[in-house]
Design a protein around this motif. Structure first.
Motif, mmCIF file in Angstrom:
data_model
loop_
_atom_site.group_PDB
_atom_site.id
_atom_site.type_symbol
_atom_site.label_atom_id
_atom_site.label_comp_id
_atom_site.label_asym_id
_atom_site.label_seq_id
_atom_site.Cartn_x
_atom_site.Cartn_y
_atom_site.Cartn_z
ATOM 1 N N LEU A 175 0.824 -1.209 0.000
ATOM 2 C CA LEU A 175 0.000 0.000 0.000
ATOM 3 C C LEU A 175 0.859 1.260 0.000
ATOM 4 O O LEU A 175 0.537 2.245 -0.674
ATOM 5 C CB LEU A 175 -0.942 -0.008 1.205
ATOM 6 C CG LEU A 175 -2.043 -1.074 1.201
ATOM 7 C CD1 LEU A 175 -2.871 -0.989 2.487
ATOM 8 C CD2 LEU A 175 -2.940 -0.921 -0.018
ATOM 9 N N GLY A 176 1.955 1.248 0.785
ATOM 10 C CA GLY A 176 2.846 2.402 0.815
ATOM 11 C C GLY A 176 3.494 2.640 -0.538
ATOM 12 O O GLY A 176 3.658 3.793 -0.972
ATOM 13 N N TRP A 177 3.864 1.553 -1.202
ATOM 14 C CA TRP A 177 4.473 1.661 -2.543
ATOM 15 C C TRP A 177 3.456 2.168 -3.566
ATOM 16 O O TRP A 177 3.777 3.039 -4.383
ATOM 17 C CB TRP A 177 4.997 0.284 -2.950
ATOM 18 C CG TRP A 177 5.325 0.169 -4.412
ATOM 19 C CD1 TRP A 177 6.415 0.675 -5.059
ATOM 20 C CD2 TRP A 177 4.523 -0.467 -5.416
ATOM 21 N NE1 TRP A 177 6.349 0.385 -6.413
ATOM 22 C CE2 TRP A 177 5.195 -0.323 -6.657
ATOM 23 C CE3 TRP A 177 3.308 -1.165 -5.384
ATOM 24 C CZ2 TRP A 177 4.692 -0.847 -7.836
ATOM 25 C CZ3 TRP A 177 2.810 -1.682 -6.565
ATOM 26 C CH2 TRP A 177 3.490 -1.514 -7.769
ATOM 27 N N TYR A 178 2.224 1.649 -3.505
ATOM 28 C CA TYR A 178 1.226 1.978 -4.518
ATOM 29 C C TYR A 178 0.661 3.382 -4.343
ATOM 30 O O TYR A 178 0.538 4.137 -5.323
ATOM 31 C CB TYR A 178 0.093 0.948 -4.469
ATOM 32 C CG TYR A 178 -0.937 1.130 -5.568
ATOM 33 C CD1 TYR A 178 -0.705 0.627 -6.846
ATOM 34 C CD2 TYR A 178 -2.135 1.807 -5.333
ATOM 35 C CE1 TYR A 178 -1.641 0.796 -7.860
ATOM 36 C CE2 TYR A 178 -3.081 1.975 -6.320
ATOM 37 C CZ TYR A 178 -2.824 1.475 -7.595
ATOM 38 O OH TYR A 178 -3.752 1.650 -8.598
ATOM 39 N N PHE A 179 0.323 3.765 -3.110
ATOM 40 C CA PHE A 179 -0.356 5.038 -2.880
ATOM 41 C C PHE A 179 0.600 6.188 -2.561
ATOM 42 O O PHE A 179 0.291 7.349 -2.852
ATOM 43 C CB PHE A 179 -1.373 4.905 -1.743
ATOM 44 C CG PHE A 179 -2.584 4.094 -2.099
ATOM 45 C CD1 PHE A 179 -3.598 4.632 -2.872
ATOM 46 C CD2 PHE A 179 -2.704 2.784 -1.667
ATOM 47 C CE1 PHE A 179 -4.720 3.892 -3.201
ATOM 48 C CE2 PHE A 179 -3.816 2.027 -1.991
ATOM 49 C CZ PHE A 179 -4.833 2.576 -2.766
ATOM 50 N N LEU A 180 1.746 5.897 -1.947
ATOM 51 C CA LEU A 180 2.648 6.966 -1.519
ATOM 52 C C LEU A 180 3.996 6.935 -2.237
ATOM 53 O O LEU A 180 4.882 7.713 -1.905
ATOM 54 C CB LEU A 180 2.878 6.876 0.003
ATOM 55 C CG LEU A 180 1.626 6.966 0.887
ATOM 56 C CD1 LEU A 180 2.007 6.796 2.357
ATOM 57 C CD2 LEU A 180 0.913 8.289 0.661
ATOM 58 N N ASP A 181 4.129 6.038 -3.215
ATOM 59 C CA ASP A 181 5.394 5.909 -3.965
ATOM 60 C C ASP A 181 6.582 5.638 -3.053
ATOM 61 O O ASP A 181 7.702 6.084 -3.326
ATOM 62 C CB ASP A 181 5.658 7.177 -4.803
ATOM 63 C CG ASP A 181 4.638 7.355 -5.913
ATOM 64 O OD1 ASP A 181 4.207 6.338 -6.488
ATOM 65 O OD2 ASP A 181 4.262 8.511 -6.188
#
Length: 315
Positions: free
Chosen positions: A264-270
């Motif tokens: 989720l951190g990778w997908y939404f917050l790069d």
């Protein structure tokens, strides 16, 4: 309840403790970029505590407890939520949400070490393997130059480790303490009292409070989701699963939550997922697996009272 609805309910409950709890790192990261950490946590837990007591009244649950139980819920609320959660949310100002989830997943390792130091609990061979892997995984995680070179990242790591100690000691405390028998009532008192303690902390640190109407939409939605789903729905699902499946199966959320948080951190917050972070996650979670397995860690009966498993950090 027929078998089909019960199976569906179990699946939904596992989804809650896997995905909802895994998403709380992302939601807190979004909210803390705009709001002071203690203010954020105070509003979340106070509101959730009030809602829990309203639900208890509607369901006809008795919420009166003894003075000793109240004192113990205050202590547990401080260790788990006021300090353990409040400081972890503060640390998210300096580290990525996925990184925080991975570091906090080492909590069973810290619990095991504290059990050895404070209670003289003998560490079995397979648990020793888990401890060794956990230490290696933590080292691989925190030694990355791409992370340590970020501003105040080391401060964030230290704050998360302090939260680990607080959660670990809190886990040992609640295993022996006289607490309300009803999990929902117990949680309501912990959330309400910790929300008050966080309010005091917010005042002492000079945090500036603001109206929810002035917050951006992502922050508003994040806090609503944290209150309703992260604090109430997921915890209810957690306690339901403890009644219908084995504690070892419920404990598998320890391995899934960090992966969900990383994705989720990778997908939404790069947020960046480095190769070394992937290796660290694999080594660390393998170590946690060895520690959590019933064969490698025979937890005394007082630590498994009422099928209760040692709680993990949920931010």
């Amino acid at each position: 309840m027929s078998q089909a609805p019960k199976t569906a309910l179990v699946i939904l409950a596992f989804f809650a403790i896997y995905v909802i709890w895994g998403s709380t790192y992302l939601l807190n990261k979004i909210a803390v970029t705009e709001l002071p950490p203690f203010m954020l946590a105070s509003i979340r837990f106070t509101t959730a505590g009030v809602l829990i007591f309203i639900i208890c009244k509607v369901l006809g649950k008795k919420i009166s407890i003894t003075r000793r139980q109240f004192l113990n819920t205050v202590i547990a609320g401080f260790l788990f939520l006021a300090f353990g959660n409040g400081v972890a949310v503060w640390a998210l100002k300096y580290v990525d949400s996925g990184f925080a989830a991975l570091e906090l997943s080492a909590q069973p390792l810290v619990v095991l070490i504290l059990m050895r130091i404070l209670d003289g609990k003998k560490i079995k061979p397979m648990s020793m393997v888990g401890v060794g892997l956990g230490i290696i995984g933590i080292y691989l995680l925190v030694s990355q130059k791409t992370i340590t070179s970020q501003d105040n990242s080391v401060i964030g790591m230290i704050m998360l480790f302090a939260c680990l100690l607080s959660w670990a000691y809190g886990s040992l405390f609640v295993s022996k303490a006289n607490l309300p028998a009803n999990y929902f009532v117990n949680t309501g008192y912990q959330m309400l009292t910790s929300g008050f303690l966080l309010f005091i902390g917010s005042f002492l640190f000079g945090e500036e409070w603001s109206s929810p109407l002035s917050w951006t939409a992502p922050t508003q939605y994040s806090l609503i989701l944290l209150i309703l789903f992260g604090s109430i729905v997921a915890f209810t699902a957690f306690n339901y699963l403890l009644q219908v499946v084995s504690p070892e199966k419920v404990a598998t959320s320890s391995y899934v939550n960090p992966i969900i948080a990383l994705i989720l951190g990778w997908y939404f917050l790069d947020e960046q997922i480095t190769f070394q972070s992937g290796i660290a996650a694999l080594v660390l979670l393998t170590g946690v697996y060895f520690i959590n397995t019933s064969k490698s860690l025979a937890i005394p009966s007082r630590f498994r009272r009422n099928k209760k498993i040692i709680p993990r950090p949920r931010i």
